[in-house]
Motif scaffolding. Structure first.
Motif, PDB file in Angstrom:
ATOM      1  N   ARG A 272       0.838  -1.210   0.000  1.00 28.82           N
ATOM      2  CA  ARG A 272       0.000   0.000   0.000  1.00 28.82           C
ATOM      3  C   ARG A 272       0.870   1.255   0.000  1.00 28.82           C
ATOM      4  NH1 ARG A 272      -5.277   0.985   0.758  1.00 28.82           N
ATOM      5  NH2 ARG A 272      -5.639  -1.248   1.128  1.00 28.82           N
ATOM      6  N   ARG A 273       1.962   1.218   0.766  1.00 25.10           N
ATOM      7  CA  ARG A 273       2.857   2.384   0.792  1.00 25.10           C
ATOM      8  C   ARG A 273       3.552   2.566  -0.549  1.00 25.10           C
ATOM      9  NH1 ARG A 273       4.083   0.172   5.953  1.00 25.10           N
ATOM     10  NH2 ARG A 273       6.207  -0.428   5.354  1.00 25.10           N
ATOM     11  N   GLN A 279       2.034   7.180  -6.515  1.00 28.43           N
ATOM     12  CA  GLN A 279       0.838   8.015  -6.745  1.00 28.43           C
ATOM     13  C   GLN A 279      -0.243   7.219  -7.475  1.00 28.43           C
ATOM     14  OE1 GLN A 279       2.040  11.747  -8.591  1.00 28.43           O
ATOM     15  NE2 GLN A 279       3.216  12.369  -6.808  1.00 28.43           N
ATOM     16  N   LYS A 280      -0.347   5.948  -7.105  1.00 31.75           N
ATOM     17  CA  LYS A 280      -1.379   5.057  -7.631  1.00 31.75           C
ATOM     18  C   LYS A 280      -2.043   4.324  -6.457  1.00 31.75           C
ATOM     19  CE  LYS A 280      -0.557   5.342 -12.198  1.00 31.75           C
ATOM     20  NZ  LYS A 280      -1.584   5.652 -13.218  1.00 31.75           N
ATOM     21  N   GLU A 307       7.437  -0.710 -13.036  1.00 30.59           N
ATOM     22  CA  GLU A 307       8.498  -0.192 -13.892  1.00 30.59           C
ATOM     23  C   GLU A 307       8.020   0.969 -14.759  1.00 30.59           C
ATOM     24  OE1 GLU A 307      12.107  -2.508 -15.102  1.00 30.59           O
ATOM     25  OE2 GLU A 307      10.955  -2.592 -16.976  1.00 30.59           O
ATOM     26  N   ALA A 308       6.732   1.020 -15.042  1.00 29.79           N
ATOM     27  CA  ALA A 308       6.198   2.192 -15.747  1.00 29.79           C
ATOM     28  C   ALA A 308       6.402   3.450 -14.923  1.00 29.79           C
ATOM     29  CB  ALA A 308       4.709   1.982 -16.050  1.00 29.79           C
ATOM     30  N   TRP A 309       6.395   3.298 -13.588  1.00 30.52           N
ATOM     31  CA  TRP A 309       6.682   4.449 -12.715  1.00 30.52           C
ATOM     32  C   TRP A 309       8.180   4.680 -12.576  1.00 30.52           C
ATOM     33  CZ3 TRP A 309       8.846   4.138  -7.582  1.00 30.52           C
ATOM     34  CH2 TRP A 309       8.995   5.387  -6.971  1.00 30.52           C
ATOM     35  N   THR A 310       8.963   3.641 -12.234  1.00 30.82           N
ATOM     36  CA  THR A 310      10.392   3.848 -11.994  1.00 30.82           C
ATOM     37  C   THR A 310      11.096   4.399 -13.235  1.00 30.82           C
ATOM     38  OG1 THR A 310      10.946   1.550 -12.596  1.00 30.82           O
ATOM     39  CG2 THR A 310      10.506   2.010 -10.260  1.00 30.82           C
ATOM     40  N   GLU A 324      11.125   7.475   2.023  1.00 35.62           N
ATOM     41  CA  GLU A 324      10.202   8.328   2.775  1.00 35.62           C
ATOM     42  C   GLU A 324       8.900   7.589   3.078  1.00 35.62           C
ATOM     43  OE1 GLU A 324       7.850  12.597   2.271  1.00 35.62           O
ATOM     44  OE2 GLU A 324       9.485  12.058   0.909  1.00 35.62           O
ATOM     45  N   LYS A 325       8.474   6.730   2.176  1.00 34.69           N
ATOM     46  CA  LYS A 325       7.234   5.973   2.363  1.00 34.69           C
ATOM     47  C   LYS A 325       7.457   4.653   3.123  1.00 34.69           C
ATOM     48  CE  LYS A 325       4.324   8.663   0.186  1.00 34.69           C
ATOM     49  NZ  LYS A 325       3.158   9.281   0.891  1.00 34.69           N
ATOM     50  N   GLY A 326       8.706   4.352   3.447  1.00 32.06           N
ATOM     51  CA  GLY A 326       8.984   3.131   4.190  1.00 32.06           C
ATOM     52  C   GLY A 326       8.906   1.878   3.354  1.00 32.06           C
TER      53      GLY A 326
END
Length: 413
Positions: A272-273, A279-280, A307-310, A324-326
């Protein structure tokens, strides 16, 4: 905490007042990796380790790895904190001297093929009559018993027969190896655990015993649930590349600057984090990904979404967001990354020790960390074979110079 530290060039040098195994004396008879690595681990925490090499036949490890100015760069790590003597165990006179030494030690480490010590008249039964408190740490390919005991067995064979090689690599390629001698290292770790257990047990029994460690068993011991997977579920784990079957997301992902990072977010809360970091947030409640089982079933799709995000974010920025999000994440480090990492430095995981030829010599620090009596690297070990012959034979056994000279001429030492 019994230590004082000196910081030089970002590397912490620790001076130790009292080490926890200072009352333990070890005679190391093995060569190469598994046996000597056990000796190194005991020496890290203060044991007096006396390394034995046959006269004129140095441990091959002295030349393994890269070299600088003729110095093998692996040897100072493997031989750190150890003393060096020479002794010919193939001759009866050398065997008798070995017995004199063994009468005065707590632990003997050997990693020869089973039967070798017996051939040299140095069986545990013989030695236990001399020293009933003796602990003999024996590491071999297949152990001291069983139908395979006489087989030669290097770490690579242990990795293969222990099950590790079969699951290492990618499914469309042949089995691969891990880039280090992991089979030998695992065997050394188990042998050292066994040695420490036996030392503890000796405190109330007053008796020594044999610690029998096999390379293949040490590898097999860390192979998780592959046996019940097969026997109870009819499943044989295969090579899966960078993923674990049924565990997602746990993979490497390319970033905008073409750097690979590792992300492990297979627990529900961590996933979830991760979704928030990407941001999804809606993905966390998507039936395809909402549970551990669902994520495992849809791992390929999930990896493509991550990977679409990274791929839109530079590695440094992505790791900052994830931290930051753990979310557990990190770069795939090279030696350069390790040396430059401030956390390695803060944890004293790269220490420097004076080397007689190379000056400051960097090497891995001590693992694990003890809060009150931590280990220490005092020196890089003996550069020359037999460097401590006088100290051991004269000081410990009381030989005079005339006897030493005779032993040298007869090539016993």
């Amino acid at each position: 905490m019994g230590t004082s530290a000196l910081r030089e060039g970002g590397i912490v040098l620790t001076k130790q007042r009292r080490l926890p195994l200072e009352d333990v004396r070890v005679l190391e008879l093995g060569t190469l990796l598994a046996g000597p690595f056990s000796g190194r681990l005991l020496g890290d925490f203060g044991a007096e380790v006396i390394k034995v090499e046959p006269p004129g036949k140095p441990d091959p490890m002295r030349q393994w790895g890269q070299s600088v100015e003729g110095v093998g760069l692996w040897w100072p790590i493997q031989s750190r904190n150890k003393k060096s003597i020479t002794l010919n165990l193939r001759e009866k006179e050398g065997q008798e001297i070995a017995k004199e030494l063994i009468a005065k030690v707590d632990v003997v480490i050997e990693n020869f093929r089973p039967g070798t010590m017996e051939k040299w008249n140095l069986s545990y039964e013989t030695l236990a009559e001399i020293n009933p408190k003796l602990i003999m740490v024996r590491t071999s390919g297949f152990g001291q018993t069983g139908p395979y005991k006489q087989r030669a067995g290097f770490g690579s064979v242990g990795e293969a027969m222990g099950g590790l090689r079969h699951v290492t690599g990618f499914p469309d390629r042949a089995p691969s190896r891990i880039g280090i001698s992991i089979g030998d290292s695992l065997a050394a770790l188990y042998a050292t655990i066994g040695c420490l257990v036996a030392l503890h047990e000796r405190e109330y029994s007053g008796q020594g015993q044999v610690v029998d460690t096999a390379l293949y068993e040490s590898v097999f011991s860390v192979m998780e649930s592959i046996v019940p997977d097969y026997l109870l579920a009819g499943y044989v784990r295969e090579r899966m590349g960078n993923i674990l079957p049924g565990v997602a997301p746990s993979n490497i992902y390319v970033t905008k600057d073409r750097t690979y990072i590792v992300i492990g977010a297979n627990a529900d809360g961590v996933f979830r984090r991760l979704c928030e970091a990407m941001q999804k947030p809606e993905l966390a409640d998507d039936p395809r990904f909402a549970t551990h089982h669902a994520r495992g079933q849809n791992a390929e799709l999930l990896d493509s979404l991550i990977e679409a995000w990274t791929s839109t974010v530079p590695a440094k920025e992505a790791l900052e967001i994830l931290a930051e999000k753990g979310v557990p994440s990190g770069l795939i480090y090279t030696a350069k990354d390790i040396v430059e990492d401030p956390h390695y430095q803060a944890r004293e995981m790269i220490v420097t020790v004076d080397h007689p030829k190379l000056g400051e010599f960097p090497m891995p620090g001590i693992v694990p960390k003890l809060s009150r009596t931590p280990g220490a690297v005092k020196h890089v070990g003996a550069e020359e074979m037999g460097e401590h012959n006088d100290e051991v034979y004269k000081g410990l056994l009381g030989f005079d110079e005339a006897r030493l000279e005779t032993l040298r001429k007869r090539k016993i030492i």
